[in-house]
Design an enzyme around this catalytic site. Structure first.
Site, PDB file in Angstrom:
ATOM      1  N   ARG A 114       0.824  -1.301   0.189  1.00  0.00           N
ATOM      2  CA  ARG A 114      -0.001  -0.068   0.084  1.00  0.00           C
ATOM      3  C   ARG A 114       0.949   1.264   0.074  1.00  0.00           C
ATOM      4  O   ARG A 114       1.727   1.461   0.537  1.00  0.00           O
ATOM      5  CB  ARG A 114      -0.997  -0.162   1.116  1.00  0.00           C
ATOM      6  N   ASP A 115       0.285   2.247  -0.700  1.00  0.00           N
ATOM      7  CA  ASP A 115       1.152   3.653  -0.648  1.00  0.00           C
ATOM      8  C   ASP A 115       1.048   4.106   0.823  1.00  0.00           C
ATOM      9  O   ASP A 115       0.064   4.190   1.302  1.00  0.00           O
ATOM     10  CB  ASP A 115       0.353   4.454  -1.770  1.00  0.00           C
ATOM     11  N   VAL A 164       9.652   8.569  -6.720  1.00  0.00           N
ATOM     12  CA  VAL A 164      10.599   7.640  -6.646  1.00  0.00           C
ATOM     13  C   VAL A 164      11.268   6.916  -7.505  1.00  0.00           C
ATOM     14  O   VAL A 164      10.364   6.473  -8.344  1.00  0.00           O
ATOM     15  CB  VAL A 164       9.848   6.560  -5.458  1.00  0.00           C
ATOM     16  N   HIS A 210       7.146   2.089 -10.654  1.00  0.00           N
ATOM     17  CA  HIS A 210       5.858   1.556  -9.765  1.00  0.00           C
ATOM     18  C   HIS A 210       4.565   1.626 -10.634  1.00  0.00           C
ATOM     19  O   HIS A 210       4.689   2.685 -11.275  1.00  0.00           O
ATOM     20  CB  HIS A 210       5.987   1.876  -8.303  1.00  0.00           C
ATOM     21  N   MET A 211       3.576   0.997 -10.554  1.00  0.00           N
ATOM     22  CA  MET A 211       2.526   1.106 -11.037  1.00  0.00           C
ATOM     23  C   MET A 211       1.747   1.418  -9.831  1.00  0.00           C
ATOM     24  O   MET A 211       1.449   0.805  -9.098  1.00  0.00           O
ATOM     25  CB  MET A 211       2.042  -0.028 -11.702  1.00  0.00           C
TER      26      MET A 211
HETATM   27  P1  5GP Z   1       5.497   8.635  -7.615  1.00  0.00           P
HETATM   28  O1  5GP Z   1       5.198  10.062  -7.587  1.00  0.00           O
HETATM   29  O2  5GP Z   1       6.931   8.415  -7.706  1.00  0.00           O
HETATM   30  O3  5GP Z   1       4.951   8.101  -8.984  1.00  0.00           O
HETATM   31  O4  5GP Z   1       4.894   7.861  -6.512  1.00  0.00           O
HETATM   32  C1  5GP Z   1       5.606   7.426  -5.492  1.00  0.00           C
HETATM   33  C2  5GP Z   1       4.775   6.998  -4.459  1.00  0.00           C
HETATM   34  O5  5GP Z   1       5.339   6.417  -3.359  1.00  0.00           O
HETATM   35  C3  5GP Z   1       3.849   8.182  -3.638  1.00  0.00           C
HETATM   36  O6  5GP Z   1       2.480   8.037  -3.891  1.00  0.00           O
HETATM   37  C4  5GP Z   1       4.403   8.162  -2.296  1.00  0.00           C
HETATM   38  O7  5GP Z   1       3.214   8.366  -1.190  1.00  0.00           O
HETATM   39  C5  5GP Z   1       4.797   6.623  -2.312  1.00  0.00           C
HETATM   40  N1  5GP Z   1       5.676   6.251  -1.153  1.00  0.00           N
HETATM   41  C6  5GP Z   1       6.857   7.209  -0.936  1.00  0.00           C
HETATM   42  N2  5GP Z   1       7.620   6.512   0.002  1.00  0.00           N
HETATM   43  C7  5GP Z   1       7.125   5.457   0.320  1.00  0.00           C
HETATM   44  C8  5GP Z   1       7.246   4.579   1.363  1.00  0.00           C
HETATM   45  O8  5GP Z   1       8.350   4.668   2.114  1.00  0.00           O
HETATM   46  N3  5GP Z   1       6.360   3.691   1.626  1.00  0.00           N
HETATM   47  C9  5GP Z   1       5.295   3.386   0.810  1.00  0.00           C
HETATM   48  N4  5GP Z   1       4.437   2.548   1.069  1.00  0.00           N
HETATM   49  N5  5GP Z   1       4.914   4.258  -0.142  1.00  0.00           N
HETATM   50  C10 5GP Z   1       6.034   5.404  -0.196  1.00  0.00           C
END
Ligand code: 5GP
Length: 116
Positions: A30-31, A97, A101-102
């Site tokens: 989960r996010d 990140v 990731h999807m």
């Molecule tokens: P992006 O913007 O790179 O597509 O999304 C990165 C996602 O990773 C964000 O929705 C953020 O909330 C999530 N995220 C960042 N750090 C962590 C973490 O340490 N654990 C989890 N479960 N999600 C994370």
């Protein structure tokens, strides 16, 4: 050599984020900051920093991410009502990140695809 992110530690379970799914290619969890009632991240176990770095040899992994998303959507009870699958790439795509990731998001009507 790409730098590992927090996602590699989650995949290896070096930090306590429960995994919803894991196999030899992908993991899901989960996010931490959910943007919808259901917000799950499906990631390759192997570090691929951005979609720009995907290679033909990754096609099985990318396909697996979709089939896992489908199964998790059903398990979460959102398959019939619907959901959205999202990849963000680099700065303009809003990627935070750098381990692809999807996002699987759903659980309510998500509205228009893009807003600023
Ligand atoms: P992006 O913007 O790179 O597509 O999304 C990165 C996602 O990773 C964000 O929705 C953020 O909330 C999530 N995220 C960042 N750090 C962590 C973490 O340490 N654990 C989890 N479960 N999600 C994370």
């Amino acid at each position: 050599m790409a730098e590992e992110t927090i996602f590699s530690k989650i995949i290896r379970q070096e930090i306590a984020t429960p995994l919803l799914y894991q196999d030899e290619l992908v993991s899901a969890f989960r996010d931490i900051y959910p943007k919808a009632p259901c917000h799950i991240l499906i990631v390759p176990n192997k570090l691929i920093p951005t979609i720009n770095d995907v290679k033909e040899e990754d096609e099985l992994t990318l396909g697996r991410m979709i089939t896992v998303a489908k199964k998790l959507a059903a398990a979460e009870g959102i398959a019939e009502d619907g959901y959205r699958l999202i990849f963000n790439c680099n700065n303009d795509g809003g990627q935070e990140v750098y381990h692809i990731h999807m996002h699987l998001v759903g659980g309510h009507a998500l509205g228009p695809m893009l807003s600023k």
